[in-house]
Design a protein around this motif. Structure first.
Motif, PDB file in Angstrom:
ATOM      1  N   ALA A 208     -14.043   7.696  -3.857  1.00  0.00           N
ATOM      2  CA  ALA A 208     -14.037   6.240  -3.677  1.00  0.00           C
ATOM      3  C   ALA A 208     -12.875   5.816  -2.789  1.00  0.00           C
ATOM      4  CB  ALA A 208     -13.963   5.539  -5.030  1.00  0.00           C
ATOM      5  N   LEU A 209     -11.704   6.409  -3.017  1.00  0.00           N
ATOM      6  CA  LEU A 209     -10.532   6.072  -2.201  1.00  0.00           C
ATOM      7  C   LEU A 209     -10.726   6.506  -0.759  1.00  0.00           C
ATOM      8  CD1 LEU A 209      -7.629   7.016  -4.651  1.00  0.00           C
ATOM      9  CD2 LEU A 209      -8.481   4.725  -4.095  1.00  0.00           C
ATOM     10  N   LYS A 210     -11.351   7.668  -0.565  1.00  0.00           N
ATOM     11  CA  LYS A 210     -11.601   8.157   0.789  1.00  0.00           C
ATOM     12  C   LYS A 210     -12.520   7.189   1.531  1.00  0.00           C
ATOM     13  CE  LYS A 210     -12.423  12.519   1.080  1.00  0.00           C
ATOM     14  NZ  LYS A 210     -13.134  13.838   1.043  1.00  0.00           N
ATOM     15  N   ALA A 211     -13.465   6.602   0.799  1.00  0.00           N
ATOM     16  CA  ALA A 211     -14.387   5.653   1.417  1.00  0.00           C
ATOM     17  C   ALA A 211     -13.704   4.330   1.727  1.00  0.00           C
ATOM     18  CB  ALA A 211     -15.590   5.413   0.504  1.00  0.00           C
ATOM     19  N   ILE A 212     -12.671   4.010   0.970  1.00  0.00           N
ATOM     20  CA  ILE A 212     -11.931   2.770   1.205  1.00  0.00           C
ATOM     21  C   ILE A 212     -11.169   2.843   2.516  1.00  0.00           C
ATOM     22  CG2 ILE A 212      -9.886   1.505   0.399  1.00  0.00           C
ATOM     23  CD1 ILE A 212     -10.980   1.891  -2.443  1.00  0.00           C
ATOM     24  N   SER A 213     -10.450   3.955   2.720  1.00  0.00           N
ATOM     25  CA  SER A 213      -9.682   4.122   3.948  1.00  0.00           C
ATOM     26  C   SER A 213      -9.188   5.553   4.036  1.00  0.00           C
ATOM     27  CB  SER A 213      -8.479   3.165   3.974  1.00  0.00           C
ATOM     28  OG  SER A 213      -7.597   3.477   5.043  1.00  0.00           O
ATOM     29  N   GLY A 214      -9.123   6.072   5.259  1.00  0.00           N
ATOM     30  CA  GLY A 214      -8.558   7.397   5.462  1.00  0.00           C
ATOM     31  C   GLY A 214      -7.069   7.426   5.179  1.00  0.00           C
ATOM     32  N   ALA A 215      -6.462   6.246   5.029  1.00  0.00           N
ATOM     33  CA  ALA A 215      -5.029   6.167   4.747  1.00  0.00           C
ATOM     34  C   ALA A 215      -4.731   6.180   3.252  1.00  0.00           C
ATOM     35  CB  ALA A 215      -4.438   4.905   5.377  1.00  0.00           C
ATOM     36  N   VAL A 216      -5.772   6.233   2.410  1.00  0.00           N
ATOM     37  CA  VAL A 216      -5.594   6.235   0.955  1.00  0.00           C
ATOM     38  C   VAL A 216      -6.093   7.559   0.398  1.00  0.00           C
ATOM     39  CG1 VAL A 216      -6.054   5.004  -1.196  1.00  0.00           C
ATOM     40  CG2 VAL A 216      -6.012   3.744   0.955  1.00  0.00           C
ATOM     41  N   SER A 217      -5.281   8.198  -0.432  1.00  0.00           N
ATOM     42  CA  SER A 217      -5.678   9.502  -0.969  1.00  0.00           C
ATOM     43  C   SER A 217      -5.189   9.666  -2.402  1.00  0.00           C
ATOM     44  CB  SER A 217      -5.118  10.641  -0.100  1.00  0.00           C
ATOM     45  OG  SER A 217      -3.695  10.591  -0.079  1.00  0.00           O
ATOM     46  N   LEU A 218      -5.816  10.603  -3.086  1.00  0.00           N
ATOM     47  CA  LEU A 218      -5.455  10.961  -4.455  1.00  0.00           C
ATOM     48  C   LEU A 218      -4.943  12.391  -4.448  1.00  0.00           C
ATOM     49  CD1 LEU A 218      -5.597   9.990  -7.482  1.00  0.00           C
ATOM     50  CD2 LEU A 218      -7.808  11.156  -7.589  1.00  0.00           C
ATOM     51  N   ASP A 219      -3.802  12.638  -5.112  1.00  0.00           N
ATOM     52  CA  ASP A 219      -3.259  14.001  -5.105  1.00  0.00           C
ATOM     53  C   ASP A 219      -4.130  14.931  -5.949  1.00  0.00           C
ATOM     54  OD1 ASP A 219      -2.636  13.268  -7.709  1.00  0.00           O
ATOM     55  OD2 ASP A 219      -0.600  14.040  -7.635  1.00  0.00           O
ATOM     56  N   GLU A 220      -3.866  16.229  -5.825  1.00  0.00           N
ATOM     57  CA  GLU A 220      -4.710  17.226  -6.491  1.00  0.00           C
ATOM     58  C   GLU A 220      -4.715  17.076  -8.009  1.00  0.00           C
ATOM     59  OE1 GLU A 220      -3.588  21.105  -5.246  1.00  0.00           O
ATOM     60  OE2 GLU A 220      -4.228  20.821  -3.158  1.00  0.00           O
ATOM     61  N   GLY A 222      -4.722  14.329  -9.538  1.00  0.00           N
ATOM     62  CA  GLY A 222      -5.434  13.111  -9.917  1.00  0.00           C
ATOM     63  C   GLY A 222      -4.551  12.082 -10.578  1.00  0.00           C
ATOM     64  N   GLN A 223      -3.229  12.199 -10.375  1.00  0.00           N
ATOM     65  CA  GLN A 223      -2.291  11.320 -11.073  1.00  0.00           C
ATOM     66  C   GLN A 223      -1.616  10.301 -10.158  1.00  0.00           C
ATOM     67  OE1 GLN A 223      -1.934  11.762 -14.604  1.00  0.00           O
ATOM     68  NE2 GLN A 223      -3.696  13.028 -14.056  1.00  0.00           N
ATOM     69  N   VAL A 224      -1.642  10.542  -8.843  1.00  0.00           N
ATOM     70  CA  VAL A 224      -0.911   9.663  -7.930  1.00  0.00           C
ATOM     71  C   VAL A 224      -1.786   9.291  -6.733  1.00  0.00           C
ATOM     72  CG1 VAL A 224       1.114   9.407  -6.439  1.00  0.00           C
ATOM     73  CG2 VAL A 224       1.311  10.665  -8.589  1.00  0.00           C
ATOM     74  N   ILE A 225      -1.909   7.983  -6.489  1.00  0.00           N
ATOM     75  CA  ILE A 225      -2.563   7.479  -5.287  1.00  0.00           C
ATOM     76  C   ILE A 225      -1.487   7.257  -4.237  1.00  0.00           C
ATOM     77  CG2 ILE A 225      -3.842   5.548  -4.276  1.00  0.00           C
ATOM     78  CD1 ILE A 225      -5.087   5.078  -7.031  1.00  0.00           C
ATOM     79  N   THR A 226      -1.727   7.743  -3.025  1.00  0.00           N
ATOM     80  CA  THR A 226      -0.774   7.551  -1.938  1.00  0.00           C
ATOM     81  C   THR A 226      -1.439   6.757  -0.831  1.00  0.00           C
ATOM     82  OG1 THR A 226       0.367   9.628  -2.427  1.00  0.00           O
ATOM     83  CG2 THR A 226       0.698   8.687  -0.234  1.00  0.00           C
ATOM     84  N   VAL A 227      -0.764   5.703  -0.407  1.00  0.00           N
ATOM     85  CA  VAL A 227      -1.255   4.865   0.693  1.00  0.00           C
ATOM     86  C   VAL A 227      -0.307   5.061   1.867  1.00  0.00           C
ATOM     87  CG1 VAL A 227      -1.892   2.546   1.426  1.00  0.00           C
ATOM     88  CG2 VAL A 227      -2.159   3.210  -0.977  1.00  0.00           C
ATOM     89  N   ASP A 228      -0.832   5.607   2.939  1.00  0.00           N
ATOM     90  CA  ASP A 228      -0.031   5.938   4.117  1.00  0.00           C
ATOM     91  C   ASP A 228       0.317   4.652   4.865  1.00  0.00           C
ATOM     92  OD1 ASP A 228       0.999   8.116   5.848  1.00  0.00           O
ATOM     93  OD2 ASP A 228      -0.356   7.210   7.314  1.00  0.00           O
ATOM     94  N   LYS A 229       1.602   4.275   4.817  1.00  0.00           N
ATOM     95  CA  LYS A 229       2.062   3.059   5.470  1.00  0.00           C
ATOM     96  C   LYS A 229       3.442   3.290   6.066  1.00  0.00           C
ATOM     97  CE  LYS A 229       1.466  -0.947   3.381  1.00  0.00           C
ATOM     98  NZ  LYS A 229       0.454  -1.675   4.186  1.00  0.00           N
ATOM     99  N   MET A 230       3.851   2.392   6.959  1.00  0.00           N
ATOM    100  CA  MET A 230       5.191   2.474   7.525  1.00  0.00           C
ATOM    101  C   MET A 230       6.179   1.730   6.643  1.00  0.00           C
ATOM    102  SD  MET A 230       4.801   2.326  11.640  1.00  0.00           S
ATOM    103  CE  MET A 230       3.924   3.623  12.508  1.00  0.00           C
ATOM    104  N   SER A 231       6.123   1.999   5.371  1.00  0.00           N
ATOM    105  CA  SER A 231       7.042   1.432   4.389  1.00  0.00           C
ATOM    106  C   SER A 231       7.028   2.344   3.177  1.00  0.00           C
ATOM    107  CB  SER A 231       6.622   0.013   3.991  1.00  0.00           C
ATOM    108  OG  SER A 231       5.322   0.016   3.421  1.00  0.00           O
ATOM    109  N   ASP A 232       8.047   2.216   2.357  1.00  0.00           N
ATOM    110  CA  ASP A 232       8.142   3.026   1.152  1.00  0.00           C
ATOM    111  C   ASP A 232       8.056   2.132  -0.078  1.00  0.00           C
ATOM    112  OD1 ASP A 232       8.575   5.736   2.170  1.00  0.00           O
ATOM    113  OD2 ASP A 232      10.430   4.925   2.989  1.00  0.00           O
TER     114      ASP A 232
END
Length: 368
Positions: A208-220, A222-232
């Motif tokens: 589902a996250l992959k379908a939302i955006s290639g910049a959103v992912s779930l770690d192996e 399954g505990q952390v969602i990471t959103v690739d952005k130019m901010s922390d």
């Protein structure tokens, strides 16, 4: 750089994909104030701007920093309600009622988010009771201009008056242009939300996250969602939920609400035909760094015109083959060149399609 959401222990039943009228209104105001961010909305922006009442336009200017330079959390009031499990209202009126339920402290803190300094990880700032914190807020507002200073003073002195003014402003925007806009886009948003919900239930959160955006992912794990952005940033769902909000007017912005004490939320632009998968911040940085070297820039001049071997490039540039190989390796790691074998020769060529997108990729990356 990225924003992470710790979802440890979060059941799928507590993840919801839901459209938000108030969030979409905020996105529409951003598009009106920053049309350059949204080239695909030029027709809509022109149509709305030309018929906008001058008085309403002036009132919008009084608080445009709430949606222009940043996207204030006042457009996601559901996330600040107790329990961190509320959903956006089905109508704008319902969401404005949710906004009224926030405490004055919550509203003021979210509204004074327009400076470059993030307040997401700070402890409670006590904006309405600590003179030192108030002075700091006014100093930060002063750096943004007298417009923001006046608004900040009004907000700190009498939050209820400003809150009532803001609600009326949103209601007037709805009457002037947003009701028509929402009538056109909400069916598409609802359909996209249903599709993502179906993916979530049938194939899991990662898909589902992959379908939302290639910049959103779930770690192996399954505990952390990471959103690739130019901010922390980082947050956790804790005992609350995760709300995912589709937007039609928001591309290319991918917004993550990670305000301390609020429900985690992701607002994503629904798919637009013809858009390529966005590069990660790491990929974008690697590509721009690769092209920053003068030798590699000169190599690109040849590689843009045709395919060349390492030896040919070495002869043309008066360098050794190993030196050329090192530069080609950097360009290849950045996915800027393609390589093909012709018999016993290996030829390299610049990938024009990737290079031509660098400008738009950069803009999308910094706006994401």
């Amino acid at each position: 750089m990225s924003v992470s959401i710790d979802i440890s222990g979060l059941a799928l039943e507590r993840i919801h994909v839901v459209p938000s009228p108030l969030s979409e209104l905020g996105m529409s105001l951003h598009a009106l104030s920053e049309p350059g961010h949204h080239p695909g909305l030029q027709g809509w922006v022109t149509a709305v701007s030309t018929r906008l009442d001058p008085c309403l336009a002036d009132r919008l200017c009084e608080a445009d920093f709430l949606w222009r330079t940043t996207f204030s959390d006042v457009f996601a009031p559901f996330a600040g309600l107790p329990g961190q499990s509320e959903l956006p209202g089905a109508t704008l009126a319902e969401e404005l009622d949710q906004l009224d339920k926030l405490s004055d402290e919550q509203f003021v803190d979210a509204a004074l988010e327009f400076t470059c300094q993030s307040t997401y990880t700070e402890p409670d700032r006590k904006l309405l009771s600590d003179p030192a914190v108030q002075r700091r807020a006014l100093d930060l507002a002063a750096a943004r201009g007298p417009h923001q200073v006046r608004f900040t003073k009004r907000l700190l002195e009498d939050p209820p008056v400003v809150r009532a003014w803001f609600r009326t402003l949103m209601e007037d925007c709805d009457e002037a242009f947003f009701a028509d806009t929402w009538a056109r886009v909400h069916h598409q948003l609802a359909a996209d939300a249903r599709h993502k919900t179906e993916l979530l239930r049938r194939k899991g959160l990662a898909e589902a996250l992959k379908a939302i955006s290639g910049a959103v992912s779930l770690d192996e794990s399954g505990q952390v969602i990471t959103v690739d952005k130019m901010s922390d940033g980082r947050t956790t769902t804790g005992s609350g939920g995760l709300t995912i909000v589709p937007t039609s007017l928001g591309w290319p912005h991918l917004w993550v609400l990670h305000r301390r004490g609020w429900q985690a939320s992701i607002t994503y632009p629904i798919s637009t035909p013809g858009l390529t998968s966005p590069p990660t911040v790491e990929q974008l940085t690697r590509r721009m760094s690769a092209l920053a070297h003068p030798v590699r820039m000169r190599l690109c001049r040849h590689l843009a015109r045709g395919a060349y071997t390492t030896s040919e490039l070495a002869d043309a540039h008066g360098m050794t083959a190993p030196e050329i190989s090192r530069h080609l390796s950097v360009l290849k790691k950045a996915d800027l060149i393609t390589t093909r074998r012709r018999g016993r020769y290996v030829q390299h060529q610049l990938d024009i399609s990737v290079v031509s997108r660098l400008g738009s990729d950069f803009i999308e990356g910094v706006l994401r």
